[in-house]
Scaffold this active site. Structure first.
Site, PDB file in Angstrom:
ATOM      1  N   CYS A 170      34.614  34.728  37.892  1.00  8.88           N
ATOM      2  CA  CYS A 170      35.574  35.500  36.800  1.00  8.88           C
ATOM      3  C   CYS A 170      36.949  35.010  36.685  1.00  8.88           C
ATOM      4  O   CYS A 170      37.592  35.641  35.722  1.00  8.88           O
ATOM      5  CB  CYS A 170      35.381  36.919  37.247  1.00  8.88           C
ATOM      6  SG  CYS A 170      33.712  37.435  37.609  1.00  8.88           S
ATOM      7  N   HIS A 311      42.826  42.086  34.692  1.00  4.92           N
ATOM      8  CA  HIS A 311      41.673  41.802  34.995  1.00  4.92           C
ATOM      9  C   HIS A 311      40.932  43.292  34.795  1.00  4.92           C
ATOM     10  O   HIS A 311      39.753  43.071  34.029  1.00  4.92           O
ATOM     11  CB  HIS A 311      41.541  41.496  36.573  1.00  4.92           C
ATOM     12  CG  HIS A 311      40.173  40.966  36.960  1.00  4.92           C
ATOM     13  ND1 HIS A 311      39.433  39.635  36.069  1.00  4.92           N
ATOM     14  CD2 HIS A 311      39.262  41.264  37.688  1.00  4.92           C
ATOM     15  CE1 HIS A 311      38.270  39.581  36.737  1.00  4.92           C
ATOM     16  NE2 HIS A 311      37.971  40.614  37.627  1.00  4.92           N
ATOM     17  N   GLU A 321      44.748  46.206  41.576  1.00  3.78           N
ATOM     18  CA  GLU A 321      45.340  45.523  40.859  1.00  3.78           C
ATOM     19  C   GLU A 321      46.499  46.186  40.140  1.00  3.78           C
ATOM     20  O   GLU A 321      47.704  45.563  40.144  1.00  3.78           O
ATOM     21  CB  GLU A 321      44.587  44.937  39.548  1.00  3.78           C
ATOM     22  CG  GLU A 321      45.252  44.048  38.511  1.00  3.78           C
ATOM     23  CD  GLU A 321      44.575  43.626  37.114  1.00  3.78           C
ATOM     24  OE1 GLU A 321      43.452  44.408  36.963  1.00  3.78           O
ATOM     25  OE2 GLU A 321      45.132  42.843  36.317  1.00  3.78           O
ATOM     26  N   LYS A 342      38.639  44.541  28.505  1.00  2.00           N
ATOM     27  CA  LYS A 342      37.233  44.529  29.112  1.00  2.00           C
ATOM     28  C   LYS A 342      36.520  45.874  28.605  1.00  2.00           C
ATOM     29  O   LYS A 342      35.489  46.024  28.635  1.00  2.00           O
ATOM     30  CB  LYS A 342      37.146  44.212  30.457  1.00  2.00           C
ATOM     31  CG  LYS A 342      37.141  42.796  30.874  1.00  2.00           C
ATOM     32  CD  LYS A 342      36.906  42.747  32.493  1.00  2.00           C
ATOM     33  CE  LYS A 342      37.214  41.352  32.688  1.00  2.00           C
ATOM     34  NZ  LYS A 342      38.637  40.884  33.120  1.00  2.00           N
ATOM     35  N   HIS A 347      32.604  42.685  30.250  1.00  2.00           N
ATOM     36  CA  HIS A 347      33.188  41.355  31.303  1.00  2.00           C
ATOM     37  C   HIS A 347      32.393  40.387  31.094  1.00  2.00           C
ATOM     38  O   HIS A 347      31.143  40.057  31.110  1.00  2.00           O
ATOM     39  CB  HIS A 347      33.065  42.030  32.734  1.00  2.00           C
ATOM     40  CG  HIS A 347      33.649  41.185  33.781  1.00  2.00           C
ATOM     41  ND1 HIS A 347      34.293  39.882  33.324  1.00  2.00           N
ATOM     42  CD2 HIS A 347      34.001  41.308  35.135  1.00  2.00           C
ATOM     43  CE1 HIS A 347      34.750  39.107  34.472  1.00  2.00           C
ATOM     44  NE2 HIS A 347      34.696  40.025  35.504  1.00  2.00           N
ATOM     45  N   PHE A 406      35.068  36.661  42.339  1.00  2.00           N
ATOM     46  CA  PHE A 406      34.329  36.692  43.533  1.00  2.00           C
ATOM     47  C   PHE A 406      34.582  35.587  44.268  1.00  2.00           C
ATOM     48  O   PHE A 406      34.715  34.499  43.915  1.00  2.00           O
ATOM     49  CB  PHE A 406      32.813  36.761  43.330  1.00  2.00           C
ATOM     50  CG  PHE A 406      32.114  38.019  42.908  1.00  2.00           C
ATOM     51  CD1 PHE A 406      33.030  39.002  42.997  1.00  2.00           C
ATOM     52  CD2 PHE A 406      30.657  38.047  42.933  1.00  2.00           C
ATOM     53  CE1 PHE A 406      32.345  40.373  42.343  1.00  2.00           C
ATOM     54  CE2 PHE A 406      30.164  39.229  42.429  1.00  2.00           C
ATOM     55  CZ  PHE A 406      30.924  40.280  42.272  1.00  2.00           C
TER      56      PHE A 406
END
Lengths: 418, 77
Positions: A170, A311, A321, A342, A347, A406
């Site tokens: 991502c 994010h 975050e 998002k 996403h 990830f």
């Protein structure tokens, strides 16, 4: 180091095909989520996603025929089609046509993907099992390979410079823009077409992310309320699809041809969590180091950041975050705005960082922070504004865009007004 | 014969995206109809599928034109 600016934008998102079409819908608070229409998803734990609106190309719909001929489309997975559409828009928007062979060799492409041709691989595996190896298409491999977006774009436009592709889950789109900017800064190229593309909305894609417990599953009756970053009732991310591509250009090169300059790539930071394959480190120190590295590279201080495109996936990681941002910014956080787009487009995995960098650039252009939709009941009490529900007009000279993937891979871009 | 030729022509038109009147007896897939080496592999697979035949690799290499394909399929089926 040479300065790098953005001179062209292109995107295909679940809200629309096209940059201005998508942006207008983002600012109006529209959501691209809905029940999955492309295949029967009723047997899956998640039955909704943010799908690209297919149509005849009018009113922001995506018409595949507008971007690749049917004969060529049979040879590519959808992520390549989306990448070609976004790249074509960006190159057209930039108005850049290399004048000669030397200029072509100084123009490169770096468009990545998180997963690439997942559907092609799944379908071909079934075909192989059921009908044997002789039925496997000669186009299977080049339709599924991640670097074939960069390959196809270079073939279409004759760009013979660095040809590369990023694969960092991502964080892909942000890493691609950052790495491509470095190639220009280090004089390996004058112009780079950079971004990310992804087409994960398939039975295997949904099933795989469901198995990781990453997707929202509780909003089958109201998909548009499912992506709700920072909200106490969030329960996972909503999968999106599409592509975002920018044209990056050395500043003097852009000025010399009178190009329209959207923004400057001021900073780029990278880090690794070294913690877990899918979860971010508990205190967000990896993301914090990524942001700090980008700010240092830009020669700025945290107090210079006006807007942060988070994010913010609508998972438990949102508040991690947020904590990292507030720690880094200290008292300056009170003057900043952070939002997660998002909440509107879902996403887009490997395309997310590129699409969100473009939203950050448009936030600077139009002096408005896009909203975080569905943020009705914040899970924590933030020091900075999260632009809940509605776009927030404000002064924005410098924007930071975060992407975390990830494997514990982090990228932060800093974009500024020229 | 004409039935086979029509079915072969239809496959060539669909796969290579060419006009039907360009698909003549001596039309070479690569030189005249814009195919590359991967397109020709896919064409041979499509002929196998359509006519329920198997075309071995060495035979496939000899199928360079529309006429070659019609002749091979006619003989094999």
């Amino acid at each position: 180091m040479r300065r790098v600016v953005v001179t062209g934008l292109g995107m295909v998102t679940p809200l629309a095909c096209g940059v201005e079409e998508t942006w207008a819908r983002i600012l109006a608070g529209k959501s691209g989520a809905g029940t999955i229409e492309r295949f029967d998803a009723s047997h899956l734990a998640t039955t909704y996603a943010c799908e690209i609106p297919l149509g005849d190309g009018s009113d922001g719909t995506f018409n595949p025929d507008d971007w690749m001929a049917p004969k060529e489309r049979r040879k590519v997975d959808d992520f390549i089609l989306y990448g070609m559409a976004a790249a074509t828009q960006a190159v057209t928007d930039s108005g850049y046509v290399p004048a000669d062979e030397e200029a072509k060799c100084r123009t490169g492409v770096m468009i990545g993907s998180g997963i690439g041709g997942l559907s092609s691989i799944a379908e071909t595996a079934v075909l192989l099992k059921e009908r044997g190896p002789r039925r496997v298409s000669p186009f299977f491999i080049p339709s599924a390979l991640i670097n074939l977006v960069s390959g196809q774009v270079s073939i279409k436009f004759g760009f013979k410079g660095p040809n590369h592709a990023v694969v960092t889950a991502c964080s892909t789109g942000a890493h691609a823009i950052g790495d491509a900017a470095r190639l220009i800064a280090l004089d390996d190229a004058d112009v780079m077409v950079a971004g990310g593309a992804e087409s994960p909305i398939s039975e295997i894609g949904i099933a795989g992310f469901n198995a990781c417990k990453a997707l929202s599953t509780k909003r089958c009756d109201d998909p548009q309320a499912a992506s709700r970053p920072y909200d106490a009732d969030r329960d996972g991310f909503v999968m999106g699809e599409g592509a975002g591509v920018v044209v990056l250009e050395e500043y003097e090169h852009a000025k010399a041809r009178g190009a329209k300059i959207y923004a400057e790539v001021l900073g780029y930071g990278l880090s690794g969590d070294a913690y877990h394959i899918t979860a971010p480190s508990e205190d967000g120190e990896g993301g914090e180091r990524s942001m700090a590295a980008a700010i240092k590279r830009a020669g700025l201080t945290p107090a210079d950041i006006d807007y942060i495109n988070a994010h913010g996936t609508s998972t438990m990681a949102d508040t991690i975050e947020l904590g990292a941002v507030e720690r880094l910014m200290g008292s300056a956080a009170e003057k900043a705005t952070m939002s997660s787009t998002k909440s509107a487009v879902g996403h887009l995995l490997g395309a997310a960082g590129a699409v969100e960098a473009i939203f950050s650039i448009l936030a600077i252009r139009d002096q408005v922070a896009p909203p975080t939709l569905n943020l009705e009941n914040p899970a924590v009490n933030p020091k900075l504004s999260l632009a809940p529900m509605e776009a927030e007009p404000r002064e924005i000279s410098v924007a930071l865009s975060n992407s975390f993937g990830f494997g514990g891979t982090n990228a932060s871009l800093i974009l500024g007004k020229v | 014969m004409s039935d086979i030729a029509d079915r072969v022509r239809k496959i060539v038109v669909e796969h290579l995206g060419v006009e039907e009147d360009k698909v003549v007896e001596n039309a070479s897939f690569i030189d005249d109809l814009g195919a590359d080496s991967l397109d020709t592999v896919e064409l041979v697979m499509a002929f196998e599928e359509e006519f329920g035949i198997e075309i071995p690799d060495d035979a496939a290499e000899s199928i360079q034109s529309f006429g070659d394909a019609v002749a091979f399929v006619t003989k094999a089926s």
